[in-house]
Design an enzyme around this catalytic site. Structure first.
Site: not given
Lengths: 281, 281
Positions: A150, A226, A259
């Site tokens: 991320s 995600d 995620h």
């Protein structure tokens, strides 16, 4: 340079350790974690994978949740995980304590705007101070790879692109590929770097890859379910940037994955094997 | 019986899910976690490993930190992880909020003493209500194994010994082997069960194994540098209890390892293979 050992725990016949040191770059005490594989006890100097974590994380999340020690031990690769921002009472935070800016959200840039510019210099910390410290204090070689998740995936790809030759390979899970065009990136960059968008581009993976003649081998995994996919991560922008370049780049969409660290754990073995192939090649 | 899905995340091509249900046994809402391996999507009914966690844990610690999904997926075994005590505003806690009694510390017994006896009935919950719920609601077979850590290692071994034939195999990491003689056990049992030590023995693995003619195959791993080793865990008492019995029992001391999830992660693959060998045998 001196480092203090905070914890030392056996893991997969190697060691997981946490350290603290006074960072000159960041102007505060910083904690980082190291996984040392069992090969170091035989006197071997091992290569290092640097792992950059995402928003809200510390040095602990990846080490506890990714299940990476097993393959690092098998492959003989050390892992170094820094914190995600400067820390301490003197370090300013988002005025509302938001999760996506300030503490836990350094975005791997060198801030130029007050009051952030005094401490928020994670780019220099990850590129210069931390590797120098690791190579001085630990039984490691100078072979390095870099990965992250991320915000940390943004950091890993961006830093590898800006420092040709420093990392033999780079990878990312769910990276913020194009922070200049993502709400997370726009909030962080406008505060850390000011309003001139031109100054943001040096920290944007899509911008950098468009300018690159060559890149280290890159592997990116992105979960298809995600919740940040379309608004914040935008892997399609990265694919567009490399589509006709012939660069050594692979993006894999993984249907159904989200995620979380469960996604990272599911594919970390393949990333470690990818990096080890280059680190030991 | 009805259950509510709280989360559902892809992990190693299977699913990690959290659920809530109203427990009749415990008189409160309870959360539990399930790992379903990919084989269930092909219509296969898979066997179940029940995992009992240690002091302070919830359903989350093992699922996030043990790295167990990888082998569960490969072997086709589901994992069910309950919470470690009843929860909720009506549930009494240790008067000083201590970590080793009350919330997060149910010790897998049926309390007989007020005010604990209304909710703290984790033995019945794990032995009866939870497996019935799992077998009614999930694509699992009735083949079961059980494992756990520390307080949960005590729970796993003790429950397997008290219910012959229910579990094909049992294992533990760093179990409280002899709670009748350990400070953690003495505090919990005197509060939950009262002062008559005779009533404690039914929940003590060393006492139970002394009385057993046969036991399920058992595997125990214990870290040699575990800070709780001598005062709380006392594996030597368990070895003494089985030494001359010819029972199917193995205790492995693992030098250098501590009491953490890094220890569990380092050896969980071997425990899963041990259980799968019996679940699929």
């Amino acid at each position: 340079m001196s480092i203090e050992t905070l914890s030392s725990v056996r893991s997969f016949a190697g060691w997981h350790r946490q350290y603290s040191h006074q960072s000159e770059t960041l102007g505060c005490a910083m904690r980082f974690a190291v996984y040392l594989p069992p090969q170091v006890e035989e006197g071997e100097k091992v290569p290092v994978l640097y792992w950059l974590s995402g928003l809200t994380c510390t040095d602990e999340n990846f080490m506890q949740k990714a299940g990476a020690h097993r393959m690092a031990a098998e492959l003989g690769v050390a892992i170094v995980a820094p914190d995600t921002s400067p820390r301490g009472e003197d370090v300013p935070d988002d005025s509302e304590g938001a999760y996506d800016f300030g503490l836990g959200a350094g975005f791997y840039v060198n801030a130029t705007q007050a009051p952030w510019d005094k401490h928020y210099r994670m780019y220099d910390y990850v590129v210069n101070e931390l590797p120098a410290l690791i190579e001085a204090e630990f039984p490691v070689s100078d072979k390095k790879a870099i990965s992250g998740h991320s915000m940390g995936g943004h950091g890993a790809l961006m830093i590898s692109l800006r420092n040709p030759g420093m990392f033999v390979s780079a990878s990312a899970f769910s990276p913020i590929t194009n922070p200049v065009n993502a709400p997370w990136g726009q909030k962080a960059f406008s505060n850390y770097l000011g309003d001139d968008v031109e100054t943001w581009r040096q920290y944007d993976t899509c911008e950098l890859i468009n300018l690159a003649d060559s890149i280290p081998p890159m592997l990116v995994d992105q979960g298809g379910d995600d919740s940040f996919l379309h608004e914040q991560l935008m892997p399609e922008n990265l694919v567009g940037a490399v589509a006709s370049s012939g660069l050594n780049f692979e993006l894999r969409m993984q249907p159904g994955y989200d995620h979380s660290y469960y996604f990272i754990a599911s594919f970390i073995e393949e990333h470690l094997r990818f990096h080890a192939g280059h680190l030991k090649g």
